[in-house]
Design a protein around this motif. Structure first.
Motif, PDB file in Angstrom:
ATOM      1  N   SER A 174       0.615  -1.143  -0.011  1.00 51.92           N
ATOM      2  CA  SER A 174      -0.046  -0.171   0.052  1.00 51.92           C
ATOM      3  C   SER A 174       0.900   1.306   0.010  1.00 51.92           C
ATOM      4  CB  SER A 174      -0.859  -0.038   1.203  1.00 51.92           C
ATOM      5  OG  SER A 174      -0.309  -0.058   2.523  1.00 51.92           O
ATOM      6  N   THR A 175       2.191   1.156   0.699  1.00 46.97           N
ATOM      7  CA  THR A 175       2.902   2.454   0.663  1.00 46.97           C
ATOM      8  C   THR A 175       4.091   2.404  -0.234  1.00 46.97           C
ATOM      9  OG1 THR A 175       4.123   1.367   2.387  1.00 46.97           O
ATOM     10  CG2 THR A 175       2.517   2.923   3.205  1.00 46.97           C
ATOM     11  N   HIS A 176       4.446   1.053  -0.708  1.00 53.49           N
ATOM     12  CA  HIS A 176       5.470   0.597  -1.811  1.00 53.49           C
ATOM     13  C   HIS A 176       4.936   0.020  -2.715  1.00 53.49           C
ATOM     14  CE1 HIS A 176       7.363   2.117   1.948  1.00 53.49           C
ATOM     15  NE2 HIS A 176       8.526   2.446   1.263  1.00 53.49           N
ATOM     16  N   PRO A 177       4.015   0.592  -3.679  1.00 53.66           N
ATOM     17  CA  PRO A 177       3.554  -0.378  -4.700  1.00 53.66           C
ATOM     18  C   PRO A 177       4.351  -0.990  -5.787  1.00 53.66           C
ATOM     19  CG  PRO A 177       2.776   1.817  -5.136  1.00 53.66           C
ATOM     20  CD  PRO A 177       3.379   1.708  -3.781  1.00 53.66           C
ATOM     21  N   TRP A 178       5.508  -0.282  -5.893  1.00 51.22           N
ATOM     22  CA  TRP A 178       6.567  -0.600  -6.911  1.00 51.22           C
ATOM     23  C   TRP A 178       7.282  -1.632  -6.405  1.00 51.22           C
ATOM     24  CZ3 TRP A 178      11.277  -0.181  -4.099  1.00 51.22           C
ATOM     25  CH2 TRP A 178      11.379   0.870  -3.303  1.00 51.22           C
TER      26      TRP A 178
END
Length: 451
Positions: free
Chosen positions: A447-451
């Protein structure tokens, strides 16, 4: 839900119960002894008493329990007294016989197992577990009708004694019943090839049925099924009941039972002749002929109970022979058959485990399945030799070994003695005391680092 456990004592006494444990939470009792019974329930439930036909008997059944339980002994004595009015043999001596010769004869076996089942039901009721409904398999329906109050003890004994005596005279040795670990529909297709000589005599559950027929043919069928790896056995001391071999006995049987006077009863009676709830007033002579002649639709009756909200079952027998079939039905019905919550099946005694310790464990299993038990009556009636030890009166303390968020919510890194870090993966840094090093922390999620 509440979690409860019953501990059977390991001492040299009658082996009833040495303690009761209760708590809250997930229901796990780690490190507990083998005598502890545990479970998780969402609320109390009423029990259905289940009474099997033949196959639960064993040499010495009930003898140990009669020696330590006044309630069981008294009811057993009442049943034996009524049986004694009709027979010349002594039921008590049959039970006490270390060889069990009498149990090989159907006219002895059926009255004795009837008495044990009725006495076990009385023992359950003595600890506050009263039936909300009853169901019986084959001759077990007579015990069910007696416990439900549909038949008086005198009438129930009359049915059991006279009918089993007629079977011994006219049917014993000509045929038998075999239990087959296959669905009834599958077995019906297989026995069709035998030209009507074999018949499916009982539909017990999704993977269990019974077949009746002449001894030689039945034995051949059992061996053929076993050859495919299917569990199958001829049930001892049976006749080919629930089949066309009973038909010639109709007039004689109805005439000898003409004086039986059934009533509505105090407990709902679910029939394994019709497969559902019936009015007890209709259980006269014609019904008891049908009970012996028609196939046992036990599975259908259990499903009717589930549909009516009954999902807890207690088998009142010296050894559980129907619990597995009931459990299979519960599992196939999603655990409850639409009654809410999961189902439960409990036995009473077991082969070579016929004393107070085994009954105590069964009571614990019923209690942890959500069936109400009157423990005061249990410890004064069944296990008066052991004192009741009270639990602490204070609430059980729960300690958590992790940090709790304060009233202000989650603190920032500085408030925790850390320094913020401008980094895509790391969130804070703290220097290690007296060391040339640091600890870097961070939280990563899609959710905070979709990559």
């Amino acid at each position: 839900g509440a979690v409860s456990g019953l501990m059977s004592g390991a001492g040299s006494g009658s082996g009833a119960v040495s303690g009761l444990m209760s708590g809250s939470g997930s229901g796990s009792v780690s490190g507990s002894g083998s005598g502890v019974v545990s479970g998780v329930v969402s609320g109390s439930r009423d029990a259905v008493f289940v009474f099997p036909g033949q196959g639960a008997q064993w040499v010495g059944m009930g003898v140990e329990l009669a020696g330590v339980s006044p309630v069981f002994a008294a009811r057993l004595g009442e049943c034996f007294g009524e049986i004694g009015r009709w027979v010349e043999w002594d039921p008590a001596q049959v039970l006490a016989d270390p060889v069990g010769v009498g149990l090989a004869s159907i006219e002895v076996l059926q009255p004795v197992t009837f008495a044990v089942g009725v006495a076990l039901a009385a023992l359950w009721e003595s600890v506050g577990v009263c039936p909300a409904a009853v169901v019986g398999h084959s001759q077990g329906e007579v015990a069910a009708a007696c416990v439900a109050g549909v038949l008086s003890l005198a009438d129930a004994v009359r049915v059991v004694v006279l009918r089993s005596r007629l079977f011994a005279r006219r049917l014993q040795g000509r045929g038998a019943i075999a239990g087959i670990a296959l669905p009834a529909d599958v077995v019906r297709e297989e026995v069709a090839a035998w030209g009507g000589v074999l018949e499916v005599s009982a539909d017990n559950g999704p993977s269990s049925c019974a077949v009746a027929g002449p001894m030689g043919v039945l034995g051949e069928f059992v061996e053929r099924v076993r050859g495919r790896g299917v569990r199958a056995r001829v049930i001892a001391s049976t006749v080919a009941s629930h089949s066309s071999m009973v038909e010639p006995l109709r007039d004689e049987l109805v005439e000898m039972l003409a004086g039986v006077a059934p009533g509505r009863g105090r407990v709902p009676f679910y029939s394994t002749v019709t497969g559902g709830l019936v009015d007890g007033g209709g259980l006269g002579a014609e019904y008891w002929f049908a009970n012996a002649r028609r196939p046992v639709v036990f599975q259908q009756a259990v499903r009717a109970l589930l549909a009516d909200g009954r999902s807890a079952f207690i088998e009142a027998s010296p050894h559980p022979v129907l619990t597995m079939a009931v459990q299979d039905i519960l599992d196939e019905s999603g655990g409850s058959g639409g009654s809410g919550g999961s189902g439960a099946v409990v036995g009473t005694l077991r082969r070579d485990e016929g004393g107070a310790r085994r009954f105590a464990r069964s009571v614990g299993e019923a209690f942890t399945a959500g069936i109400d038990v009157d423990w005061q009556r249990f410890f004064t009636g069944v296990d008066s030799a052991h004192p009741v030890v009270g639990l602490p009166t204070y609430a059980f303390q729960h300690r958590r070994y992790w940090l709790e968020a304060g009233p202000g919510g989650v603190s920032d890194a500085g408030g925790l003695g850390q320094c913020g870090v401008d980094h895509p993966l790391l969130g804070a840094v703290v220097e290690l005391p007296e060391q040339d090093g640091v600890v870097l922390t961070g939280r990563i999620s899609v959710s905070t680092h979709p990559w």
